[in-house]
Design a protein around this motif. Structure first.
Motif, mmCIF file in Angstrom:
data_model
loop_
_atom_site.group_PDB
_atom_site.id
_atom_site.type_symbol
_atom_site.label_atom_id
_atom_site.label_comp_id
_atom_site.label_asym_id
_atom_site.label_seq_id
_atom_site.Cartn_x
_atom_site.Cartn_y
_atom_site.Cartn_z
ATOM 1 N N TYR A 25 -0.218 16.582 13.977
ATOM 2 C CA TYR A 25 1.239 16.606 13.867
ATOM 3 C C TYR A 25 1.892 16.532 15.247
ATOM 4 O O TYR A 25 2.908 15.845 15.428
ATOM 5 N N TRP A 29 4.704 13.734 15.893
ATOM 6 C CA TRP A 29 6.103 14.167 15.916
ATOM 7 C C TRP A 29 7.035 13.202 16.655
ATOM 8 O O TRP A 29 8.135 12.917 16.166
ATOM 9 N N ARG A 33 10.291 11.760 15.011
ATOM 10 C CA ARG A 33 11.584 11.960 15.669
ATOM 11 C C ARG A 33 12.334 10.641 15.797
ATOM 12 O O ARG A 33 13.536 10.569 15.548
ATOM 13 N N PRO A 92 12.090 25.592 9.947
ATOM 14 C CA PRO A 92 11.206 24.690 10.696
ATOM 15 C C PRO A 92 11.908 23.409 11.142
ATOM 16 O O PRO A 92 11.701 22.952 12.279
ATOM 17 N N THR A 93 12.740 22.851 10.272
ATOM 18 C CA THR A 93 13.436 21.608 10.607
ATOM 19 C C THR A 93 14.461 21.832 11.708
ATOM 20 O O THR A 93 14.540 21.059 12.670
ATOM 21 N N LYS A 96 12.677 22.340 15.088
ATOM 22 C CA LYS A 96 12.106 21.106 15.637
ATOM 23 C C LYS A 96 13.195 20.164 16.143
ATOM 24 O O LYS A 96 13.036 19.537 17.193
ATOM 25 N N LEU A 97 14.311 20.074 15.421
ATOM 26 C CA LEU A 97 15.393 19.201 15.863
ATOM 27 C C LEU A 97 16.038 19.726 17.142
ATOM 28 O O LEU A 97 16.329 18.960 18.067
ATOM 29 N N SER A 100 13.991 19.044 20.043
ATOM 30 C CA SER A 100 14.052 17.629 20.414
ATOM 31 C C SER A 100 15.412 17.245 20.985
ATOM 32 O O SER A 100 15.689 16.059 21.173
ATOM 33 N N CYS A 241 8.614 15.309 7.826
ATOM 34 C CA CYS A 241 7.899 16.580 7.798
ATOM 35 C C CYS A 241 8.139 17.346 9.092
ATOM 36 O O CYS A 241 8.146 16.746 10.180
ATOM 37 N N CYS A 242 8.350 18.642 8.972
ATOM 38 C CA CYS A 242 8.510 19.501 10.147
ATOM 39 C C CYS A 242 7.584 20.704 10.006
ATOM 40 O O CYS A 242 7.646 21.431 9.004
ATOM 41 N N ILE A 244 5.973 24.127 12.197
ATOM 42 C CA ILE A 244 6.124 24.957 13.386
ATOM 43 C C ILE A 244 4.917 25.878 13.554
ATOM 44 O O ILE A 244 4.197 26.158 12.609
ATOM 45 N N ASN A 280 8.424 22.248 6.370
ATOM 46 C CA ASN A 280 9.384 21.565 5.490
ATOM 47 C C ASN A 280 8.923 20.141 5.286
ATOM 48 O O ASN A 280 8.550 19.455 6.245
#
Length: 295
Positions: A25, A29, A33, A92-93, A96-97, A100, A241-242, A244, A280
């Motif tokens: 992952y 990612w 992204r 999680p989403t 991750k966002l 980023s 998919c996210c 963590i 997620n």
């Protein structure tokens, strides 16, 4: 002895598989992204406005209808029904966002006033968003009598459409995230948001380049086996998919703990065992494109 050895083998195999998932992952990612970073329309080339507005809605910065972020920046709008949805289901989403450097906005369509705790829950939501990395001026909390925190009340599709379209226009949103048709927990308010977004997408009322992803609802067994569910989510198909790790999970947990009014015993168990605290998976909602301007 045979049973003991079998258990050890299964445990080691599962541990290795989870480590492989995390490793793979981390490599994928950047590609994921980029998948959600498609170019977005400019306000001058795609003109539309909400079908209606409500003066009773608590909208931060609603007086300024101009985009507030550069056109090159990825902008994600998370649409939820109640305070605590943002961390209970989407942590999680969001993490991750934010990691980023995407601009993440939250539209929460009620104050969670089911037990007359709306004012307290608004404050808890802002605290939770601060932990997750969403600035307070990116958070909009709606307080409208037509959108009560009540699964027995049918929410107004026209009102939800108006609020979502207003946010997409004001903030030049390129990505919208919300629940799917089962609402994850089956809550009618969650499902109402999905039905509205699906209608907007199928009717071609969203701007070109705006993507919609709905969070997968899963079975009760998968939902409450925590990290053990990770290989299953990885193997099953999804459009986004996210995932963590431990440090990010601690932030998600801290965000959940901000919702002090909701920390009943089963919520504490949820924090420990829910798969949504770690992963997620989303399905894309097909967006019809029509060359129609709405005035």
């Amino acid at each position: 002895m045979f049973v003991f050895v079998t258990i050890i083998i299964v445990f080691v195999t599962y541990t290795i598989s989870m480590k492989l998932v995390y490793y793979r992952y981390s490599q994928l990612w950047p590609r994921l992204r980029n998948k959600i970073s498609t170019p977005l329309y400019t306000v001058g080339s795609a003109s539309f406005c909400p079908t209606q507005e409500r003066s009773s809605a608590l909208l931060r910065n609603s007086e300024d209808d101009k985009p507030r972020v550069p056109a090159s920046e990825t902008r994600a709008l998370l649409v939820t029904a109640h305070p605590d949805d943002e961390c209970m289901f989407f942590a999680p989403t969001v993490l991750k966002l934010v990691e980023s450097q995407a601009a993440v906005y939250l539209l929460c369509l009620s104050t969670g006033n089911y037990n007359n705790q709306g004012l307290q829950r608004k404050g808890e939501l802002l605290d939770s968003c601060a932990v997750l990395g969403i600035p307070s001026d990116h958070v909009t909390i709606i307080d409208d009598k037509e959108l009560p925190d009540d699964p027995a009340v049918q929410w107004s599709t026209a009102l939800i459409s108006s609020l979502i379209l207003k946010h997409i226009r004001n903030y030049s949103i390129s990505l919208v995230l919300t629940f799917d048709g089962s609402g994850v927990s089956g809550h009618a308010n969650h499902i109402a948001i999905y039905m509205t977004l699906r209608h907007l997408a199928s009717a071609g009322r969203l701007p070109e380049g705006c993507q919609i992803f709905s969070l997968h609802s899963i079975s009760l067994l998968r939902k409450y086996v925590s990290v053990l569910e990770l290989p299953v989510s990885w193997l099953l198909p999804s459009d986004f998919c996210c995932i963590i790790g431990w440090e990010e999970y601690k932030r998600a947990k801290k965000a959940m703990l901000c919702h002090r009014s909701q920390l009943l015993w089963f919520r504490r168990l949820y924090i420990l065992f829910s798969r949504y605290m770690l992963v997620n998976t989303f399905q894309a909602i097909t967006v019809e494109t029509k060359n129609v301007k709405i005035y």
